[in-house]
Design an enzyme around this catalytic site. Structure first.
Site, PDB file in Angstrom:
ATOM      1  N   GLN A  60       0.840  -1.199   0.000  1.00 13.21           N
ATOM      2  CA  GLN A  60       0.000   0.000   0.000  1.00 13.21           C
ATOM      3  C   GLN A  60       0.875   1.250   0.000  1.00 13.21           C
ATOM      4  O   GLN A  60       1.759   1.398   0.847  1.00 13.21           O
ATOM      5  CB  GLN A  60      -0.932   0.043   1.215  1.00 13.21           C
ATOM      6  CG  GLN A  60      -1.949   1.176   1.097  1.00 13.21           C
ATOM      7  CD  GLN A  60      -2.737   1.423   2.367  1.00 13.21           C
ATOM      8  OE1 GLN A  60      -2.177   1.831   3.372  1.00 13.21           O
ATOM      9  NE2 GLN A  60      -4.037   1.185   2.318  1.00 13.21           N
ATOM     10  N   TYR A  73      -5.837  10.819   4.706  1.00 12.88           N
ATOM     11  CA  TYR A  73      -4.481  11.089   4.243  1.00 12.88           C
ATOM     12  C   TYR A  73      -4.519  11.873   2.924  1.00 12.88           C
ATOM     13  O   TYR A  73      -5.577  12.325   2.500  1.00 12.88           O
ATOM     14  CB  TYR A  73      -3.696   9.782   4.163  1.00 12.88           C
ATOM     15  CG  TYR A  73      -3.573   9.138   5.526  1.00 12.88           C
ATOM     16  CD1 TYR A  73      -2.929   9.811   6.577  1.00 12.88           C
ATOM     17  CD2 TYR A  73      -4.144   7.897   5.803  1.00 12.88           C
ATOM     18  CE1 TYR A  73      -2.849   9.246   7.844  1.00 12.88           C
ATOM     19  CE2 TYR A  73      -4.070   7.336   7.072  1.00 12.88           C
ATOM     20  CZ  TYR A  73      -3.418   8.017   8.087  1.00 12.88           C
ATOM     21  OH  TYR A  73      -3.349   7.479   9.352  1.00 12.88           O
ATOM     22  N   ARG A 108      -7.663   2.235  -2.348  1.00 12.60           N
ATOM     23  CA  ARG A 108      -8.538   2.109  -1.182  1.00 12.60           C
ATOM     24  C   ARG A 108      -9.188   3.458  -0.902  1.00 12.60           C
ATOM     25  O   ARG A 108      -8.513   4.497  -0.890  1.00 12.60           O
ATOM     26  CB  ARG A 108      -7.744   1.653   0.047  1.00 12.60           C
ATOM     27  CG  ARG A 108      -8.651   1.265   1.232  1.00 12.60           C
ATOM     28  CD  ARG A 108      -7.826   0.719   2.378  1.00 12.60           C
ATOM     29  NE  ARG A 108      -8.605  -0.151   3.238  1.00 12.60           N
ATOM     30  CZ  ARG A 108      -8.716  -0.026   4.559  1.00 12.60           C
ATOM     31  NH1 ARG A 108      -8.125   0.987   5.181  1.00 12.60           N
ATOM     32  NH2 ARG A 108      -9.416  -0.879   5.261  1.00 12.60           N
ATOM     33  N   GLY A 141      -8.897  -6.743   9.545  1.00 14.64           N
ATOM     34  CA  GLY A 141      -7.688  -6.217  10.147  1.00 14.64           C
ATOM     35  C   GLY A 141      -7.304  -6.909  11.434  1.00 14.64           C
ATOM     36  O   GLY A 141      -6.458  -7.797  11.454  1.00 14.64           O
TER      37      GLY A 141
END
Length: 353
Positions: free
Chosen positions: A98, A179, A226, A310
């Site tokens: 990622q 982000y 994502r 996760g």
């Protein structure tokens, strides 16, 4: 449940099941961004899921947000990641790295160059960040110039090429969780007046350009993204136009033929249904906090092609085996999520242990 254990084609790779390890920051890299010595074992232990998506990995010095997160833009980084991808492949697994640029979610003390963070606009997120001397307020970022936005696209391209050189099966662009990519989407973080701000098309432009550049560099079938529509953490507010921005974005990304879109979903079910209609390749869904008895439900219903998890994968290196056997799961130790050594990283027991 059984449908989640059927093979699925993802880009140029056929996965043995439809379980995905969601990306999780672990903060165990060296200070220069080289992955830590235990990372190969950590990821290889979890190779039984169909696809591993790694922790967020910065594409440049400017991209780093947190302490001791890995990078993928220097020869040392490539060498470090090659150990990881080889270990995963030796176990029959598949791994996408990622690519995460933190943007304004950074502190100068955490980066190699100790410079002010960069973002779409000079707007601080209004929160703190852990540094080597403890929690500090995140400073106001410096707005990227138009030329610097283009250079950041080039940084993503270079990082993607480096990931493939390191043996990764592909890359996932981190366009979620407040982000840099999502900062461009949100009017609360993006007040630009150039071609990267204002209209829906302009606010989506950076994400589309990054995806297109990477697809051109390494192939669309090794490129993915994502997204987290509706996320409101750390000062992110996509406004009333948010759902329409994602409808536009998904339609534009669909034209590129990427391997998959990965949705971190805590928002609108109607928007999720629209994404499914607009997106014609593989769709991965991560529903944080989904109970065990619902695992496989979204694949079985046809809503998505794969499901990402996760904490359960973090705490259960043999997650797929336990799930198939209906065996008890280890509980994750929240105190060892970030930083540290082997404890809470590679010492979770497997059923055969």
């Amino acid at each position: 449940m059984n449908s989640i254990f059927t093979p699925v084609r993802l880009g140029r790779t056929t996965l043995p099941n439809r379980l995905v390890m969601a990306p999780m920051t672990r903060s165990r890299a060296a200070f220069d961004g080289t992955p830590g010595e235990l990372a190969a074992e950590y990821y290889a232990q979890r190779a039984g899921v169909g696809l591993i998506v790694t922790e967020g990995t910065q594409p440049s010095d400017d991209g780093q947000g947190y302490l001791t997160t890995p990078g993928i833009y220097t020869p040392a980084h490539v060498a470090g990641w090659r150990k990881i991808t080889s270990a995963v492949h030796d176990k029959g697994g598949h791994i996408f790295i990622q690519l995460m640029h933190a943007g304004r979610m950074s502190h100068p003390d955490n980066t190699p160059h100790h410079r002010q963070s960069v973002a779409p606009s000079a707007i601080a997120p209004g929160t703190g960040m852990f540094t080597a001397i403890g929690m500090q307020d995140i400073p106001t970022p410096r707005p990227l110039t138009t030329e610097e936005v283009r250079q950041t696209v080039a940084d993503f391209r270079h990082a993607a090429r480096s990931a493939i050189e390191a043996g990764a099966d592909g890359v996932e662009i981190h366009g979620a969780n407040a982000y840099l990519v999502q900062q461009f989407f949100a009017p609360s973080a993006n007040t630009r007046t150039d071609q990267y701000g204002g209209s829906i098309e302009n606010r989506a432009r950076f994400a589309v350009e990054v995806a297109a550049a990477i697809a051109e560099e390494i192939g669309a079938d090794r490129t993915s993204i994502r997204l987290s529509p509706g996320t409101t953490i750390w000062g992110i507010d996509e406004g009333a136009e948010g759902p329409d921005l994602y409808r536009y974005l998904i339609a534009e990304l669909d034209k590129l033929g990427l391997a998959y879109v990965h949705i971190m979903h805590q928002g609108s079910e109607p928007l999720l249904a629209d994404i499914r209609k607009l997106w014609h390749k593989s769709l991965i869904l991560n529903r944080p906090g989904r109970p065990r008895d619902q695992i496989g439900a979204d694949v079985a219903s046809g809503l998505v092609d794969l499901e990402a998890y996760g904490q359960m994968v973090l705490a259960n290196p043999d997650f797929a085996v336990r799930l198939k056997a209906n065996a008890a799961m280890n509980e994750a130790d929240h105190n060892t999520y970030f930083g540290g050594t082997a404890r809470g990283y590679i010492d979770y027991p497997a059923l055969s242990a």
